[in-house]
Structures are given as structure tokens and as C-alpha cells.
Design a protein around this motif. Structure first.
Motif, PDB file in Angstrom:
ATOM      1  N   MET A 202       6.517 -21.126  41.824  1.00  0.00           N
ATOM      2  CA  MET A 202       6.453 -22.178  40.502  1.00  0.00           C
ATOM      3  C   MET A 202       6.028 -21.028  39.366  1.00  0.00           C
ATOM      4  O   MET A 202       4.705 -21.132  39.333  1.00  0.00           O
ATOM      5  CB  MET A 202       6.421 -23.156  40.419  1.00  0.00           C
TER       6      MET A 202
ATOM      7  N   GLN B  63       6.772 -24.975  34.886  1.00  0.00           N
ATOM      8  CA  GLN B  63       7.772 -25.356  35.819  1.00  0.00           C
ATOM      9  C   GLN B  63       6.465 -26.207  36.374  1.00  0.00           C
ATOM     10  O   GLN B  63       6.750 -27.514  36.559  1.00  0.00           O
ATOM     11  CB  GLN B  63       8.035 -24.847  36.841  1.00  0.00           C
TER      12      GLN B  63
ATOM     13  N   LEU C  19       5.663 -29.792  34.877  1.00  0.00           N
ATOM     14  CA  LEU C  19       6.734 -31.416  34.209  1.00  0.00           C
ATOM     15  C   LEU C  19       5.960 -32.522  34.901  1.00  0.00           C
ATOM     16  O   LEU C  19       6.177 -33.096  33.858  1.00  0.00           O
ATOM     17  CB  LEU C  19       7.664 -30.591  34.759  1.00  0.00           C
TER      18      LEU C  19
END
Length: 57
Positions: free
Chosen positions: A36, A40, A43
Motif C-alpha cells: 500500500m 492508501q 484513508l
């Protein structure tokens, strides 16, 4: 210790966390290790923003 990592025995039992959150550093490292991106993985951070790391936002 970096200002963006906090250790407090009264918060998550002293597990190193992203400062200002209860997100363990190990969780973030694990997400990054799985491929990731920082964007990401952030989030679910709500009001905390990765741009604040090291800046004390």
C-alpha cells in the motif's frame, strides 16, 4: 524518538503509535509492507493527515 511517533502507557498500553492517533506503527508498517502507498494506508485516519507527520498539525 521521532515527533510523529508517540509512546504512552495510558494509550494502547504503551504500544508505539502514530502521534495524535491510536494507530499502531506496526499496523502502518504492515500496510506499507503489503504494497500500500502512504495515501492508501491513511484513508481510515479521519482528521489525521500524513502531511502532518513531523509537522505537528
Amino acid at each position: 524518538m521521532a515527533a510523529d511517533i508517540s509512546i504512552d502507557p495510558q494509550v494502547t498500553g504503551g504500544v508505539p503509535c502514530v502521534a495524535g492517533t491510536r494507530i499502531p506503527v506496526a499496523t502502518v508498517i504492515g500496510l506499507l509492507g503489503q504494497g500500500m502507498s502512504i495515501e492508501q494506508s491513511s484513508l481510515g485516519l479521519g482528521r489525521y493527515r500524513w502531511c502532518c507527520v513531523g509537522r505537528g498539525c
